[in-house]
Design a protein around this motif. Structure first.
Motif, PDB file in Angstrom:
ATOM      1  N   GLN A 131       4.738   5.604  -4.957  1.00 27.13           N
ATOM      2  CA  GLN A 131       2.662   5.997  -4.582  1.00 27.13           C
ATOM      3  C   GLN A 131       2.372   6.693  -3.102  1.00 27.13           C
ATOM      4  OE1 GLN A 131       1.355   1.901  -4.697  1.00 27.13           O
ATOM      5  NE2 GLN A 131       3.800   1.004  -3.313  1.00 27.13           N
ATOM      6  N   ASP A 132       1.611   6.921  -2.497  1.00 33.61           N
ATOM      7  CA  ASP A 132       0.996   7.258  -1.346  1.00 33.61           C
ATOM      8  C   ASP A 132       0.960   6.577  -0.515  1.00 33.61           C
ATOM      9  OD1 ASP A 132       0.442   8.892   0.645  1.00 33.61           O
ATOM     10  OD2 ASP A 132      -1.788   9.512  -0.845  1.00 33.61           O
ATOM     11  N   GLU A 135      -2.805   6.121   1.426  1.00 37.06           N
ATOM     12  CA  GLU A 135      -3.843   5.291   0.391  1.00 37.06           C
ATOM     13  C   GLU A 135      -4.740   4.016   0.784  1.00 37.06           C
ATOM     14  OE1 GLU A 135      -5.292   4.013  -3.894  1.00 37.06           O
ATOM     15  OE2 GLU A 135      -3.171   5.054  -3.526  1.00 37.06           O
ATOM     16  N   HIS A 136      -3.110   3.240   1.219  1.00 36.44           N
ATOM     17  CA  HIS A 136      -3.782   2.388   2.265  1.00 36.44           C
ATOM     18  C   HIS A 136      -3.582   1.873   3.437  1.00 36.44           C
ATOM     19  CE1 HIS A 136      -2.148  -0.100  -2.189  1.00 36.44           C
ATOM     20  NE2 HIS A 136      -3.509  -0.013  -2.274  1.00 36.44           N
ATOM     21  N   ALA A 139      -5.960   5.162   6.703  1.00 36.20           N
ATOM     22  CA  ALA A 139      -6.760   6.270   5.990  1.00 36.20           C
ATOM     23  C   ALA A 139      -8.159   6.088   6.620  1.00 36.20           C
ATOM     24  CB  ALA A 139      -6.334   5.855   4.454  1.00 36.20           C
ATOM     25  N   SER A 144     -11.311  12.830   5.648  1.00 30.44           N
ATOM     26  CA  SER A 144     -11.121  13.877   4.623  1.00 30.44           C
ATOM     27  C   SER A 144     -11.928  15.250   4.311  1.00 30.44           C
ATOM     28  CB  SER A 144     -11.561  12.611   3.297  1.00 30.44           C
ATOM     29  OG  SER A 144     -12.657  12.442   2.776  1.00 30.44           O
ATOM     30  N   THR A 165       4.081  10.563   1.768  1.00 33.51           N
ATOM     31  CA  THR A 165       2.756  11.185   1.096  1.00 33.51           C
ATOM     32  C   THR A 165       2.816  12.660   0.292  1.00 33.51           C
ATOM     33  OG1 THR A 165       0.850  11.376   2.324  1.00 33.51           O
ATOM     34  CG2 THR A 165       2.850  11.980   2.728  1.00 33.51           C
TER      35      THR A 165
END
Length: 364
Positions: A131-132, A135-136, A139, A144, A165
């Protein structure tokens, strides 16, 4: 190949629109298929290592399953996605900057992008798998808009510790607690180092390297409406290095459809052996300038390299929706001291990004 991909991404939403409408909007879908394609034409027109123009592309496709809707595990979700990166390497071959001014630069790879399971229990949630991390953790939605990689994951941890990432996700475990509707606390533990694509072509080798062990993170996140603040720390168990970050965004003005948002972030690592010791960034985004949902942004990011100095990038970006989820985004960046070297020539770089995404949901 590129033309075929673009045609598929552009035509699929129209072909599937009628089928997608059967989903009941009052309840979450059991299955969601999503896909996106990002295409950049990027050019170094002055300074840097040399002048040149390249094409870059990023294709992503995934499937999300709501296990509760399928009658299996209430609050559970499973996601799997594949990716293909292709094209030139503008920072590596032309500009020489360390922050990587085009955030889809990755070379030519087709591989497993993400594979994770998430479970929610009341105000607690857990996420595990490939997972990235971004994302959590770390951020900032307002950032973005921009192409420079530092506006995604801060460059201190991105350059020093090679975390999970883009482009290569690693195995990780996140645990979060929503104290209320605004405040969330989260901790994470991730594989400490990624094997190179050369020895891990499909990103299927996810063994934990005992020598590099783990990257540990902790974060507090507060968000309400168009404002958000998050701060945290990280520690790499093998390198014995640590760092901290703080970032936030706030809506400064709103007049009808027009909005003005500001954001800022800072990250540092006081460990002496670190290559990049600090990252500072900030910017302003003006929305609704000409048409609904357009966004004009001006931002700057700078990193300090131990024993050398600073590399700074100024970026101007204008994101314009064309139709549905199709958009174009012209971008200009001026990079001062690429590679944090006084001998480097300041670089002027131009890019035009085009992107398209779609999703198809069903209750099954």
């Amino acid at each position: 190949m590129t033309i075929t991909i673009l045609l598929g991404v552009l035509l699929c939403p129209r072909m599937m629109a009628q089928e997608a409408q059967v989903a009941d909007s009052a309840s979450a879908p059991a299955l969601t298929a999503d896909a996106s394609y990002t295409a950049d034409v990027a050019a170094t027109v002055h300074g840097g290592l040399k002048r040149g123009t390249v094409y870059l592309g990023f294709l992503h496709a995934g499937v999300h399953l709501d296990l509760g809707r399928l009658g299996l595990l209430k609050g559970g979700a499973l996601y799997v996605a594949a990716a293909s990166t292709h094209g030139g390497m503008p920072s590596a071959d032309y500009t020489g900057d360390m922050q990587v001014w085009d955030n889809i630069e990755a070379g030519n790879h087709t591989y497993l992008y993400q594979l994770w399971y998430r479970q929610r229990l009341g105000r607690w949630w857990l996420s595990a798998g490939i997972q990235d991390m971004n994302e959590h953790f770390m951020a900032l939605d307002a950032a973005s808009l921009y192409l420079n990689s530092s506006f995604g994951l801060n460059s201190v941890i991105a350059i020093n510790d090679h975390p999970s990432t883009y482009p290569q996700m690693l195995t990780g475990l996140d645990l979060g607690w929503d104290l209320d509707d605004a405040l969330t606390l989260a901790v994470g533990i991730y594989n400490g180092a990624a094997p190179s694509f050369a020895g891990n072509r499909w990103n299927m080798k996810q063994r934990v390297n005992v020598d590099n062990c783990c990257l540990l993170l902790g974060q507090a996140l507060w968000q309400a409406r168009a404002s958000a603040v998050n701060a945290g720390v990280w520690y790499h168990t093998a390198e014995h290095d640590f760092g901290m970050w703080a970032m936030g965004q706030h809506r400064l003005l709103q007049d009808g459809r027009r909005t003005l948002d500001g954001f800022a972030a800072a990250a540092c690592s006081p460990t002496k052996q670190e290559h990049v010791t600090a990252n500072l960034l900030g910017g302003l985004n003006l929305g609704g300038l000409v048409v609904a949902r357009d966004m004009l942004g001006l931002a700057a990011t700078a990193i300090r390299v131990a024993g050398q100095g600073w590399e700074t990038a100024l970026e101007l970006n204008y994101n314009v929706p064309v139709a549905g989820e199709l958009y174009v985004s012209p971008d200009v960046q001026y990079i001062v001291s690429p590679g944090a070297s006084r001998q480097s020539k300041n670089a002027l770089v131009l890019a035009l990004r085009c992107g398209m995404s779609f999703s198809l949901s069903t209750r099954l």
